[in-house]
Design an enzyme around this catalytic site. Structure first.
Site, mmCIF file in Angstrom:
data_model
loop_
_atom_site.group_PDB
_atom_site.id
_atom_site.type_symbol
_atom_site.label_atom_id
_atom_site.label_comp_id
_atom_site.label_asym_id
_atom_site.label_seq_id
_atom_site.Cartn_x
_atom_site.Cartn_y
_atom_site.Cartn_z
ATOM 1 N NE ARG A 288 31.840 -17.337 -10.998
ATOM 2 C CZ ARG A 288 32.906 -16.995 -10.285
ATOM 3 N NH1 ARG A 288 32.843 -16.984 -8.966
ATOM 4 N NH2 ARG A 288 34.029 -16.652 -10.890
ATOM 5 C CD GLU A 317 28.002 -11.874 -6.919
ATOM 6 O OE1 GLU A 317 28.999 -11.214 -7.319
ATOM 7 O OE2 GLU A 317 28.104 -13.001 -6.411
ATOM 8 C CG HIS A 336 31.948 -12.226 -5.202
ATOM 9 N ND1 HIS A 336 31.323 -12.419 -6.400
ATOM 10 C CD2 HIS A 336 33.026 -13.047 -5.215
ATOM 11 C CE1 HIS A 336 31.984 -13.311 -7.119
ATOM 12 N NE2 HIS A 336 33.021 -13.706 -6.407
#
Length: 600
Positions: A288, A317, A336
């Site tokens: 994270r 993000e 990601h």
């Protein structure tokens, strides 16, 4: 406290019928009469769908982010599926009141506003992935909403991506690739470092962290790990040493992050911790973004304390286009992609779809994150005892006289197994459900049981009774006692002064085996009538005829007595709730002194 049969007529004016049987002498079972009939398999209802609105019998599942087709196909067999991507917070709150379940990935925030807007209809939130930091677990629990995730399907994909970033960073793959594509040939600039013999610190030794450790060992690295909850024997089995956080960051050449984002882990890598690291350390993060203070990381990179970083996740993000961290020459970034393999995407879709459908069907969820985490094999073994636990709670609270507040409950588990081999969290939750639901309008489930008990000042304590014998069965019996209350049913009061009920599982079916000091034996299906009577011939026939003439099906009947021709207790299991007039006929039988009807 006892109510005689003669005074029964006055009780008809009361909203509920609870008559009592007064004796504290133990009655041994004399004989039993069973009525064979095909039983449906017991079904544990932990949550219930609210979709039965008269329009559609199917629940509605809202898919707020893209889900693999295999998962969608599975959901569509069971529910009405609404795929609505890129919803604003306001749009999500508007739609959620029409939905029984919600499935998200990491991009949708499921906060308190969402649960409040659902008006109690939302029963399951499915997180297609591992991390659940975008779901307000406290609010979900308060509103009785189960949160499930998909913790296994993308484990290998995330671990592989971590190793890919580790190797790519060490050998400057991304930078060299960009250089060649720009028409340059800079072999001397992109000299890397070897992995063999280097120390990798894995921070967070869960599923992904342990898989990264296995792969790093295969690359010849020395692996250490820090995780306050990881069992040392599991780490040793992989050849990993568990160390303190400070030791891990001080001795590592590479640090790989695999921890959830919590208040305790937020910005755990910061100016202070970077200062404790070996000069030239390299950081990998596929967990994270929020666990790293990104501004502090830029400073550490600029000073040379951190030689390189490889990041798949960010605090925001997507990150800003002008992010100094993203644009840094010694940082390798991916958008990601930890779970982004074709195999993992389909696996996650199927895993979360199965978890959500199972939860809506009322099945126990092994991947629940805001409920007792119980392995699947334990769920199977405990299933009949879970049903027993809830029904004992329901029986006990119905024996409390009106106006007596239930505040202190003691639960005893009798077992031949060692305490560490018996997980009672699930049983405790279901006893709480049974105690609270019959006397309130609150829907209690596995998720919010402890919270609801605390809100109502209910203190539930547990004790283990260790028995001799074979530990083949997890439990011999469960006993529930309510202290400091009066009872509508005098015989439910034990010699020590508490309302006491006790039950066992026989052939997979829960049975009530003791009320107060009276031994009984009746299957806990439908409802129960307990009668105290003078022991004489023909009593079973008389009561059976009354119930039969009123079309009330008897499922089970047992009789216990003190001595021949003295007093006896008859326990009768019935499928339907008898009419008040039917119960009055039973009370009018001269040999029946008092009785109680208990609804399950």
């Amino acid at each position: 406290m006892a109510t005689s049969a003669a005074s029964y007529a006055a009780s008809l004016r009361q909203p509920s019928l609870k008559l009592s049987l007064s004796s504290k002498q133990s009655l041994s079972p004399l004989f039993s009469v069973s009525f064979n009939r095909k039983r449906a398999p017991p079904r544990l209802v932990i949550i219930a769908s609210a979709a039965a609105d008269g329009i559609s019998s199917k629940p509605t599942v809202l898919i707020a982010e893209k889900l693999g087709q295999a998962g969608l196909d599975l959901l569509q067999e069971f529910a009405n599926v609404d795929c609505a991507y890129n919803l604003s917070p306001e749009e999500l709150c508007t739609k959620i009141s029409l939905c029984d379940a919600l499935i998200v990935r990491s991009g949708t925030k499921v906060n308190r506003d969402v649960f409040e807007s659902s008006a109690g209809r939302l029963k399951v939130v499915g997180r297609a992935g591992v991390g659940i930091d975008n779901v307000d677990l406290a609010a979900a629990t308060e509103f009785g909403c189960l949160v499930v995730n998909a913790p296994t399907a993308n484990t290998v994909a995330a671990a592989e991506h971590g190793i890919a970033l580790l190797a790519a960073m060490a050998r400057n793959v991304a930078q060299a690739d960009a250089s060649v594509k720009a028409g340059k040939w800079q072999r001397n600039k992109y000299v890397g470092v070897s992995l063999v013999g280097k120390t990798l610190a894995v921070l967070g030794f869960g599923k992904v962290g342990s898989e990264v450790a296995r792969r790093a060992k295969g690359l010849g690295m020395h692996v250490i790990a820090h995780d306050p909850y990881a069992p040392a024997d599991r780490a040793r089995a992989i050849g990993v040493d568990l160390v303190s956080f400070d030791e891990a960051i001080a001795t590592a050449d590479f640090i790989s992050l695999h921890m959830p984002l919590t208040p305790a882990t937020s910005k755990v890598l910061n100016d202070e911790t970077f200062g404790k690291m070996k000069k030239g350390v390299r950081i990998i993060n596929v967990a994270r973004g929020g666990v790293i203070d990104e501004e502090a990381l830029v400073r550490a990179l600029d000073s040379g304390r951190v030689a390189q970083a490889a990041l798949d996740v960010f605090t925001v993000e997507p990150p800003p286009a002008d992010s100094k961290l993203v644009q840094h020459e010694r940082v390798t970034v991916t958008p990601h992609l930890g779970a982004s393999t074709m195999e993992a995407q389909e696996g996650v879709a199927i895993e979360i779809a199965e978890a959500v459908v199972g939860a809506l069907k009322g099945e126990l969820a092994a991947t629940a994150v805001n409920a007792p985490m119980v392995p699947a094999e334990v769920l199977t073994e405990l299933k009949p005892f879970v049903e027993l636990a809830e029904k004992l709670g329901r029986l006990a609270v119905q024996l409390v006289a009106g106006g007596s507040g239930v505040k202190t409950v003691k639960v005893s588990y009798a077992s031949s197994r060692a305490p560490d081999d018996l997980d009672t969290r699930l049983l405790r939750a279901m006893i709480t459900k049974g105690l609270i639901e019959p006397i309130s309008d609150v829907f209690v489930n596995l998720v919010n049981a402890d919270y609801t008990a605390k809100q109502r000042g209910l203190r539930l304590t547990e004790e283990r009774i260790l028995l001799d014998g074979s530990p083949e069965s997890p439990l011999e019996f469960i006993q529930v006692q309510i202290a400091n209350v009066e009872s509508k049913f005098a015989s439910a009061i034990s010699e020590s002064g508490e309302i006491k009920v006790e039950g066992r599982v026989k052939d997979g079916v829960p049975h009530l085996t003791k009320v107060g000091s009276f031994e009984v034996d009746v299957s806990l299906e439908g409802s129960i009538i307990l009668c105290r009577q003078v022991d004489q011939p023909g009593m079973i026939g008389k009561v059976g005829n009354i119930l039969g003439s009123e079309n009330v099906n008897v499922s089970f009947m047992s009789v216990g007595r003190v001595a021949p021709r003295k007093h006896a207790v008859m326990a009768i299991g019935v499928d339907e709730q008898p009419r008040k007039e039917t119960l009055k006929k039973i009370g009018d039988v001269p040999a029946i002194e008092e009785f109680v009807f208990l609804k399950l």
